[in-house]
Motif scaffolding. Structure first.
Motif, PDB file in Angstrom:
ATOM      1  N   ALA A   1       0.827  -1.208   0.000  1.00 37.31           N
ATOM      2  CA  ALA A   1       0.000   0.000   0.000  1.00 37.31           C
ATOM      3  C   ALA A   1       0.860   1.256   0.000  1.00 37.31           C
ATOM      4  CB  ALA A   1      -0.941  -0.004   1.207  1.00 37.31           C
ATOM      5  N   VAL A   2       2.020   1.186   0.636  1.00 35.46           N
ATOM      6  CA  VAL A   2       2.930   2.335   0.656  1.00 35.46           C
ATOM      7  C   VAL A   2       3.323   2.737  -0.764  1.00 35.46           C
ATOM      8  CG1 VAL A   2       5.256   3.092   1.314  1.00 35.46           C
ATOM      9  CG2 VAL A   2       3.837   1.867   2.957  1.00 35.46           C
ATOM     10  N   THR A   3       3.483   1.755  -1.657  1.00 37.98           N
ATOM     11  CA  THR A   3       3.887   2.074  -3.029  1.00 37.98           C
ATOM     12  C   THR A   3       2.850   2.915  -3.752  1.00 37.98           C
ATOM     13  OG1 THR A   3       2.899   0.065  -4.027  1.00 37.98           O
ATOM     14  CG2 THR A   3       5.141  -0.113  -3.153  1.00 37.98           C
ATOM     15  N   MET A   4       1.610   2.915  -3.258  1.00 38.93           N
ATOM     16  CA  MET A   4       0.547   3.701  -3.892  1.00 38.93           C
ATOM     17  C   MET A   4       0.451   5.115  -3.324  1.00 38.93           C
ATOM     18  SD  MET A   4      -2.599   1.021  -4.375  1.00 38.93           S
ATOM     19  CE  MET A   4      -2.433  -0.111  -3.009  1.00 38.93           C
ATOM     20  N   HIS A   5       1.103   5.361  -2.181  1.00 41.25           N
ATOM     21  CA  HIS A   5       0.918   6.634  -1.502  1.00 41.25           C
ATOM     22  C   HIS A   5       2.161   7.507  -1.434  1.00 41.25           C
ATOM     23  CE1 HIS A   5      -3.193   6.083  -0.014  1.00 41.25           C
ATOM     24  NE2 HIS A   5      -2.893   4.801   0.041  1.00 41.25           N
ATOM     25  N   LEU A   6       3.336   6.914  -1.517  1.00 40.74           N
ATOM     26  CA  LEU A   6       4.567   7.690  -1.368  1.00 40.74           C
ATOM     27  C   LEU A   6       5.394   7.630  -2.638  1.00 40.74           C
ATOM     28  CD1 LEU A   6       5.640   6.693   2.264  1.00 40.74           C
ATOM     29  CD2 LEU A   6       4.235   8.636   1.531  1.00 40.74           C
ATOM     30  N   LEU A   7       6.307   8.586  -2.741  1.00 38.74           N
ATOM     31  CA  LEU A   7       7.147   8.715  -3.929  1.00 38.74           C
ATOM     32  C   LEU A   7       8.619   8.773  -3.549  1.00 38.74           C
ATOM     33  CD1 LEU A   7       5.152  11.587  -5.681  1.00 38.74           C
ATOM     34  CD2 LEU A   7       5.038   9.168  -6.291  1.00 38.74           C
ATOM     35  N   GLY A   8       9.474   8.450  -4.500  1.00 43.94           N
ATOM     36  CA  GLY A   8      10.905   8.737  -4.409  1.00 43.94           C
ATOM     37  C   GLY A   8      11.600   8.202  -3.183  1.00 43.94           C
ATOM     38  N   ASP A   9      12.513   9.008  -2.671  1.00 38.49           N
ATOM     39  CA  ASP A   9      13.335   8.603  -1.533  1.00 38.49           C
ATOM     40  C   ASP A   9      12.496   8.364  -0.282  1.00 38.49           C
ATOM     41  OD1 ASP A   9      15.589   8.789  -3.107  1.00 38.49           O
ATOM     42  OD2 ASP A   9      16.135  10.808  -2.411  1.00 38.49           O
ATOM     43  N   LEU A  10      11.435   9.158  -0.107  1.00 36.00           N
ATOM     44  CA  LEU A  10      10.593   8.981   1.070  1.00 36.00           C
ATOM     45  C   LEU A  10       9.933   7.606   1.038  1.00 36.00           C
ATOM     46  CD1 LEU A  10       9.271  10.004   3.634  1.00 36.00           C
ATOM     47  CD2 LEU A  10       7.532  11.133   2.230  1.00 36.00           C
ATOM     48  N   ARG A  11       9.454   7.183  -0.123  1.00 35.92           N
ATOM     49  CA  ARG A  11       8.856   5.854  -0.242  1.00 35.92           C
ATOM     50  C   ARG A  11       9.865   4.763   0.089  1.00 35.92           C
ATOM     51  NH1 ARG A  11       6.221   3.921  -5.872  1.00 35.92           N
ATOM     52  NH2 ARG A  11       8.386   4.129  -6.586  1.00 35.92           N
ATOM     53  N   GLN A  12      11.062   4.868  -0.480  1.00 35.63           N
ATOM     54  CA  GLN A  12      12.072   3.840  -0.247  1.00 35.63           C
ATOM     55  C   GLN A  12      12.461   3.791   1.226  1.00 35.63           C
ATOM     56  OE1 GLN A  12      13.271   1.493  -2.591  1.00 35.63           O
ATOM     57  NE2 GLN A  12      13.742   0.680  -0.559  1.00 35.63           N
ATOM     58  N   ARG A  13      12.630   4.961   1.837  1.00 32.02           N
ATOM     59  CA  ARG A  13      13.010   4.985   3.254  1.00 32.02           C
ATOM     60  C   ARG A  13      11.901   4.421   4.137  1.00 32.02           C
ATOM     61  NH1 ARG A  13      14.167   9.797   3.348  1.00 32.02           N
ATOM     62  NH2 ARG A  13      12.602  10.821   4.652  1.00 32.02           N
ATOM     63  N   ALA A  14      10.654   4.763   3.819  1.00 28.01           N
ATOM     64  CA  ALA A  14       9.532   4.263   4.611  1.00 28.01           C
ATOM     65  C   ALA A  14       9.433   2.749   4.526  1.00 28.01           C
ATOM     66  CB  ALA A  14       8.228   4.911   4.136  1.00 28.01           C
ATOM     67  N   ILE A  15       9.607   2.199   3.316  1.00 28.26           N
ATOM     68  CA  ILE A  15       9.534   0.747   3.135  1.00 28.26           C
ATOM     69  C   ILE A  15      10.691   0.061   3.858  1.00 28.26           C
ATOM     70  CG2 ILE A  15       9.783  -1.093   1.424  1.00 28.26           C
ATOM     71  CD1 ILE A  15       8.123   0.597  -0.484  1.00 28.26           C
ATOM     72  N   THR A  16      11.897   0.611   3.730  1.00 28.01           N
ATOM     73  CA  THR A  16      13.067   0.009   4.369  1.00 28.01           C
ATOM     74  C   THR A  16      12.920  -0.005   5.885  1.00 28.01           C
ATOM     75  OG1 THR A  16      14.504   0.722   2.550  1.00 28.01           O
ATOM     76  CG2 THR A  16      15.562   0.181   4.650  1.00 28.01           C
ATOM     77  N   GLU A  17      12.499   1.124   6.462  1.00 28.06           N
ATOM     78  CA  GLU A  17      12.372   1.218   7.917  1.00 28.06           C
ATOM     79  C   GLU A  17      11.241   0.333   8.426  1.00 28.06           C
ATOM     80  OE1 GLU A  17      11.985   5.368   8.740  1.00 28.06           O
ATOM     81  OE2 GLU A  17      14.076   5.822   8.223  1.00 28.06           O
ATOM     82  N   ALA A  18      10.134   0.275   7.677  1.00 29.59           N
ATOM     83  CA  ALA A  18       9.018  -0.567   8.105  1.00 29.59           C
ATOM     84  C   ALA A  18       9.368  -2.042   7.993  1.00 29.59           C
ATOM     85  CB  ALA A  18       7.778  -0.247   7.270  1.00 29.59           C
TER      86      ALA A  18
END
Length: 240
Positions: free
Chosen positions: A213-230
């Motif tokens: 679901a994160v891939t549908m809501h976030l972009l760029g570096d913020l998306r990658q960082r959010a996925i990595t940390e989660a």
């Protein structure tokens, strides 16, 4: 894990607002982690804007500056229609006949659940502000509450959709092609694409469903960082 400002109990309460599916422990931790990452990005941007005026207390215009400077941080669109901070930035919307669409019409007849439940996030927002070494005026706290709430509500809704549909149906990629050169091949090893196919039963929201679901809501570096940390958070939770 105990330092997360948005606790799993709160996350599960948000999920209950939008779905009857069971929410696993890794899913709750992942959603809490992603929400923290997003709010941290916004608060740090607002802190930088305040520092330019030698202020340590954040005010609403710092929030606007943070979002204007970083398109990746624009995640609370459902909240913007309900916050006085953003009214002047929304622009005019007109109907086909040229008539102006009022703010009440744009909001809709029903208040989104994320807006109605925004007050639940105040304690977590204040903890997060403290961890970043800043304070905020009440109006700023209200806006951060709202952004956190509508973001997590949308994330929960789409994680449930991933479960029901068996994967991400709206996922795609864009490739730049140089004229006269062959198009690049598919990104089969892209870890984000791996999230587009779901595994697991159809009754439980898992950690990977939240990451999808994160891939549908976030972009760029913020998306990658959010996925990595989660992802790291869910691994630690499973290990414990």
């Amino acid at each position: 894990m105990t330092d997360l400002p948005f606790k799993p109990q709160l996350v599960k309460a948000v999920f209950r607002d939008v779905t009857s599916l069971h929410v696993s422990r890794p899913a709750a931790w992942a959603a809490a982690s992603v929400t923290q990452t997003v709010l941290t990005e916004i608060i740090d941007g607002a802190r930088s804007a305040a520092a330019e005026e030698a202020r340590k207390k954040l005010i609403p215009k710092d929030l606007i500056s943070a979002i204007e400077r970083n398109v990746e941080a624009e995640v609370g669109s459902a909240w913007y229609l309900h916050s006085p901070t953003f009214h002047g930035l929304m622009g005019e919307v007109r109907k086909a006949d040229g008539a102006l669409v009022s703010l009440r019409e744009r909001r809709g007849a029903r208040t989104p659940s994320g807006v109605a439940g925004a007050h639940r996030f105040e304690a977590g927002v204040r903890r997060l502000l403290g961890s970043r070494g800043v304070r905020a005026v009440p109006a700023m706290v209200r806006d951060l509450d709202g952004i956190a709430s509508v973001f997590l509500t949308a994330l929960a809704r789409d994680a449930a959709k991933v479960v029901r549909e068996g994967g991400v149906k709206r996922f795609g990629t864009v490739s730049l092609v140089v004229p006269g050169e062959p198009a690049p091949g598919p990104l089969l090893k892209n870890p984000l694409l791996a999230l587009s196919t779901r595994r697991g039963d159809g009754r439980t929201v898992g950690g990977d469903d939240v990451l999808a679901a994160v891939t549908m809501h976030l972009l760029g570096d913020l998306r990658q960082r959010a996925i990595t940390e989660a992802a790291e958070m869910t691994r630690n939770t499973s290990a414990n």
